[in-house]
Design an enzyme around this catalytic site. Structure first.
Site, PDB file in Angstrom:
ATOM      1  N   ASP A   9      32.088  86.832  60.185  1.00 27.02           N
ATOM      2  CA  ASP A   9      32.583  88.135  60.610  1.00 27.02           C
ATOM      3  C   ASP A   9      32.166  88.319  62.074  1.00 27.02           C
ATOM      4  O   ASP A   9      31.198  87.715  62.534  1.00 27.02           O
ATOM      5  CB  ASP A   9      31.960  89.215  59.713  1.00 27.02           C
ATOM      6  CG  ASP A   9      32.197  90.603  60.256  1.00 27.02           C
ATOM      7  OD1 ASP A   9      33.376  90.938  60.495  1.00 27.02           O
ATOM      8  OD2 ASP A   9      31.216  91.340  60.453  1.00 27.02           O
ATOM      9  N   ASP A  11      32.198  91.708  64.187  1.00 21.07           N
ATOM     10  CA  ASP A  11      31.488  92.927  64.589  1.00 21.07           C
ATOM     11  C   ASP A  11      30.335  93.246  63.647  1.00 21.07           C
ATOM     12  O   ASP A  11      30.524  93.433  62.447  1.00 21.07           O
ATOM     13  CB  ASP A  11      32.470  94.095  64.651  1.00 21.07           C
ATOM     14  CG  ASP A  11      33.589  93.823  65.648  1.00 21.07           C
ATOM     15  OD1 ASP A  11      33.290  93.376  66.760  1.00 21.07           O
ATOM     16  OD2 ASP A  11      34.768  94.041  65.291  1.00 21.07           O
ATOM     17  N   TYR A  20      35.994  99.328  67.845  1.00 21.31           N
ATOM     18  CA  TYR A  20      37.294  99.146  68.496  1.00 21.31           C
ATOM     19  C   TYR A  20      37.183  98.656  69.943  1.00 21.31           C
ATOM     20  O   TYR A  20      38.075  98.864  70.756  1.00 21.31           O
ATOM     21  CB  TYR A  20      38.122 100.435  68.438  1.00 21.31           C
ATOM     22  CG  TYR A  20      38.322 100.939  67.030  1.00 21.31           C
ATOM     23  CD1 TYR A  20      39.091 100.200  66.125  1.00 21.31           C
ATOM     24  CD2 TYR A  20      37.728 102.114  66.585  1.00 21.31           C
ATOM     25  CE1 TYR A  20      39.260 100.634  64.825  1.00 21.31           C
ATOM     26  CE2 TYR A  20      37.901 102.551  65.279  1.00 21.31           C
ATOM     27  CZ  TYR A  20      38.671 101.808  64.415  1.00 21.31           C
ATOM     28  OH  TYR A  20      38.842 102.240  63.118  1.00 21.31           O
ATOM     29  N   THR A  51      38.077  88.381  61.500  1.00 20.39           N
ATOM     30  CA  THR A  51      37.774  89.777  61.836  1.00 20.39           C
ATOM     31  C   THR A  51      38.932  90.729  61.543  1.00 20.39           C
ATOM     32  O   THR A  51      40.099  90.410  61.819  1.00 20.39           O
ATOM     33  CB  THR A  51      37.339  89.858  63.330  1.00 20.39           C
ATOM     34  OG1 THR A  51      37.089  91.208  63.686  1.00 20.39           O
ATOM     35  CG2 THR A  51      38.389  89.280  64.268  1.00 20.39           C
ATOM     36  N   SER A  54      41.856  96.633  62.911  1.00 28.92           N
ATOM     37  CA  SER A  54      42.831  97.679  62.595  1.00 28.92           C
ATOM     38  C   SER A  54      43.090  98.602  63.787  1.00 28.92           C
ATOM     39  O   SER A  54      43.994  99.438  63.735  1.00 28.92           O
ATOM     40  CB  SER A  54      42.355  98.505  61.400  1.00 28.92           C
ATOM     41  OG  SER A  54      41.144  99.165  61.715  1.00 28.92           O
ATOM     42  N   LYS A 109      40.419  91.987  55.245  1.00 29.19           N
ATOM     43  CA  LYS A 109      39.300  91.883  54.311  1.00 29.19           C
ATOM     44  C   LYS A 109      39.122  93.223  53.593  1.00 29.19           C
ATOM     45  O   LYS A 109      39.275  94.246  54.236  1.00 29.19           O
ATOM     46  CB  LYS A 109      38.005  91.528  55.064  1.00 29.19           C
ATOM     47  CG  LYS A 109      38.045  90.160  55.744  1.00 29.19           C
ATOM     48  CD  LYS A 109      36.770  89.891  56.544  1.00 29.19           C
ATOM     49  CE  LYS A 109      36.725  90.664  57.849  1.00 29.19           C
ATOM     50  NZ  LYS A 109      35.525  90.349  58.686  1.00 29.19           N
TER      51      LYS A 109
HETATM   52 MG   LIG Z   1      31.254  93.518  60.406  1.00 22.44          MG
END
Ligand SMILES: [Mg+2]
Ligand SMILES: [Zn+2]
Length: 202
Positions: A9, A11, A20, A51, A54, A109
């Site tokens: 992953d 972030d 963001y 990742t 969105s 995810k």
């Molecule tokens: Mg994360």
């Protein structure tokens, strides 16, 4: 021989979570993360970033901005000798405001779509792969794809909706500890099958 892979992953796992963010100058690796990735890379694992993004579907930034993020990560990892094998992102969200991305996709995810795609494109054996993330949605994606999973419990998971399909195989405090778990486990030879019990003699 299929490749061994580490799915990471981004972030909150590899880099500090700045919600963001697509500004490369604000990318900061988590403490020890570069060392951890380098030790895995040097142990012949291929490294993939997986990742959810969105922010594209929500209209916070255009999809093209993610190319700059990928390039910054590739450059900074290359500077310490690590080649990134792949960068997969999901730009969708069912409640998005940008029509082209507002959909209930198969890649966001906790769905495993990005892992399945990476496995297909890079001949990865998912059963020998690991997924490392900082929330249980990462774990669920990893488990759904058949990977072993490690949760970095750094405070980013706050809801703890635990069930069998979201149960991490291991829980650690940072990426270096995750790397050490992986290296220790995969170094062990697999156990031989147990011999049959001898027949009872009476
Ligand atoms: Mg994360
Ligand atoms: Zn998606």
């Amino acid at each position: 021989m299929p490749e061994r892979a580490i799915f990471l992953d981004k972030d909150g796992t590899l880099i500090e979570n700045v919600p963001y963010n697509v500004d490369p100058s604000k990318i900061q690796f988590c403490e020890g993360a570069i060392e951890a990735v380098r030790s895995l890379f040097n142990a012949s694992y291929r490294i993939f970033i997986i990742t959810n993004q969105s922010g594209v579907a929500h209209g916070y930034f255009p999809e093209q901005k993610l190319a700059g993020v990928e390039m910054a990560l590739r450059d900074r990892l290359a500077a310490v000798g690590v080649t990134l094998a792949g960068f997969y992102y999901c730009p969708h969200h069912a409640a998005g405001t940008v029509a082209a991305y507002a959909l209930d996709c198969e890649c966001r995810k906790p769905k495993p779509g990005m892992l399945l795609q990476a496995a297909q494109e890079h001949a990865i054996d998912l059963t020998r792969a690991w997924f490392i993330g900082d929330i249980l949605n990462d774990v669920e994606a990893g488990r759904s794809a058949g990977c072993r999973t490690i949760l970095i419990d750094n405070g980013n998971e706050t809801e703890w909706h635990l069930c069998r399909s979201r149960l991490p195989h291991h829980v650690v405090l940072n990426l270096m500890d995750a790397a050490n778990v992986i290296l220790a486990i995969d170094r062990q030879p697999s156990l031989p099958a147990a011999p049959p019990y001898p027949a009872l003699s009476v």
